[in-house]
Design an enzyme around this catalytic site. Structure first.
Site, short mmCIF file in Angstrom:
data_model
loop_
_atom_site.label_atom_id
_atom_site.label_comp_id
_atom_site.label_asym_id
_atom_site.label_seq_id
_atom_site.Cartn_x
_atom_site.Cartn_y
_atom_site.Cartn_z
N HIS A 63 -31.21 17.02 -16.37
CA HIS A 63 -31.40 17.43 -14.98
C HIS A 63 -32.85 17.21 -14.54
CE1 HIS A 63 -32.43 20.63 -11.98
NE2 HIS A 63 -31.41 20.07 -11.38
N GLU A 66 -33.34 13.57 -13.83
CA GLU A 66 -32.74 13.18 -12.55
C GLU A 66 -33.73 13.43 -11.40
OE1 GLU A 66 -30.82 15.35 -9.19
OE2 GLU A 66 -29.71 15.88 -11.00
N HIS A 67 -34.38 14.59 -11.42
CA HIS A 67 -35.40 14.89 -10.41
C HIS A 67 -36.55 13.90 -10.48
CE1 HIS A 67 -34.76 19.09 -8.68
NE2 HIS A 67 -33.68 18.89 -9.43
N GLU A 143 -35.81 26.10 -8.73
CA GLU A 143 -34.35 25.97 -8.71
C GLU A 143 -33.71 26.98 -9.67
OE1 GLU A 143 -31.03 22.37 -8.96
OE2 GLU A 143 -33.16 21.95 -9.30
#
Length: 448
Positions: A63, A66-67, A143
């Site tokens: 994740h 991906e950012h 997040e």
């Protein structure tokens, strides 16, 4: 189309409803669906890498990566990408799951080439500069904090962990504050270099496009001629993992509601013959407005505003879950009703009217859910990664229609007899403060 553009021999083939598939020499699979009635194109570059592929010292890396890949490439910056996409009115984004990551764009059909070039550049050539890692670390930590403030999301993550125990699928996709704070540029860069290979990727495109043109664009954007012929990565497969379950997790959280999730380990995609009976069962139990959970707990008794069931299915494991958000004073009665409904369905199955209604809801929802190019692209990409081939919509509809009440009853008897786990997020310090009916749902003695 010339043989030189076909990729590996025999891999380009026409399927019903305009779906075509080509494997490039690098192993990249290109799957398209032509939709001549639209003026858009949805492009997705799918990578068969997710949270389950992380090592213990990499939790959250998929994740985080991906950012990070959006920050810069050798020829683009995050700002220049935003300018390019805004100039054509396009949408660009990405998401990470337990088993795969997808970089996608939605544009006018005339801008499909730009979308392919941008998503390929980001996914394959995105940089992992230390300065960007430190900056994006703060974004991911925010997040994580946001998830902690959303009890419904939090309870779902905790439930998968409770049900699947030590399985790699139990890891949270987003990672933890501790794992993200310790993430280094070198670790993320190594994860990218090791995992993001064309043979583990699928480019899926749906819309008013031409397959041969998409293949050409894909080769140019991904360096499709640079690698020697390579077979695609093996499909994730396997029978359902051994049932675990039987855990109770209490997560203290200040708020006006208590969030309850009950989970049961269920089948993985290796149990494909049971997929649709399970889907029919889920819809009747808590998947729609006419379901037993919704009608009994919300409509008849007013015990909760949000109550439903769901299924998460992975290659070799899965979770059937029930969720309810209610005031603490209603938790005991909600638990009583959930237990009664699950025991009734496990013992007696569903009525013919419930089976028919659920089959109809699934078939209608599937067709209506595929009315736009983005949904078609998602079906193509996820299906290719999961199965290595496309299942025509008509075949899926026929399989749903063929499900019988006895099929559902057989699945229910097995599933609802398995060990259950539960997660409670709310104003409780520990299990000793929970009402006794909750332990009855789990088949456990109350905490002392």
């Amino acid at each position: 189309m010339t043989d030189a553009l076909r990729g590996l021999p025999g891999d380009d083939r026409e399927a019903p409803q305009g779906v075509r598939r080509t494997v490039l020499p690098s192993g990249l699979r290109v799957v398209t669906e032509r939709l001549p009635g639209v003026r858009s194109a949805a492009v997705g570059l799918w990578v068969g890498v997710g949270a389950r592929d992380e090592r213990p010292d990499e939790v959250g890396a998929a994740h985080f990566l991906e950012h990070l890949l959006f920050k810069r490439t050798p020829t683009r910056t995050a700002q220049s990408v935003a300018v390019e996409m805004d100039a054509v009115g396009g949408e660009l984004n990405a998401f990470t799951t337990k088993e795969y990551t997808c970089f996608y764009a939605h544009v006018l059909d005339e801008d499909a080439a730009l979308a392919i070039d941008v998503v390929a550049d980001i996914a394959l050539r995105g940089a992992c500069d230390p300065a960007d890692v430190d900056l994006e670390r703060e974004v991911v930590l925010e997040e994580i904090a946001m998830r902690e403030d959303d009890p419904e999301d939090l309870v779902g993550d905790l439930l998968v962990e409770a049900v699947l125990g030590g399985h790699p699928l139990a890891r949270p996709v987003i990672g933890s504050a501790e794992s993200i704070e310790s993430m280094t540029a070198e670790r993320v860069r190594a994860f990218h270099g090791e995992r993001y290979r064309p043979r583990s990727m699928v480019l899926s495109v749906a819309g008013n496009i031409d397959h041969d043109d998409i293949v050409r664009r894909a080769r140019a954007a991904t360096g499709g001629d640079a690698a020697a012929a390579a077979a695609p990565a093996p499909i994730r497969s396997g029978r359902a993992a051994a049932a675990e379950g039987g855990r109770l997790v209490v997560h203290p959280h200040d708020g006006e509601q208590v969030h309850l999730a009950i989970g049961i380990p269920t089948l993985g995609r290796g149990e494909a013959e049971l997929r649709w009976p399970l889907a029919v069962l889920n819809h009747a139990v808590g998947g729609g407005l006419s379901s037993r959970l919704f009608q009994e707990i919300r409509e008849s008794r007013g015990l909760a505003y949000s109550v439903y069931s769901g299924i998460e299915t992975y290659a070799d494991a899965g979770v059937f879950s029930v969720y309810a958000g209610c005031r603490p004073d209603n938790l005991a009665e909600v638990a009583v009703q959930v237990r009664r409904i699950l025991e009734s369905v496990g013992r007696d199955g569903l009525g013919e009217d419930e089976c028919a209604r659920s089959r109809g809801a699934l078939r209608g929802g599937m067709v209506l859910g595929l009315e736009d190019s983005g949904a078609r692209m998602n079906r193509l990409g996820a299906g290719e990664l999961a199965r290595g081939h496309h299942i025509p919509l008509s075949e899926s509809l026929d399989r749903i229609a063929a499900v019988t009440c006895e099929d559902v009853r057989s699945v229910a008897r097995d599933l609802l007899a398995r060990p259950r786990s539960a997660v409670v997020v709310g104003p409780f310090g520990d299990a000793a403060e929970l009402p006794a009916p909750l332990f009855d749902v789990l088949g456990q003695a109350p905490a002392q």
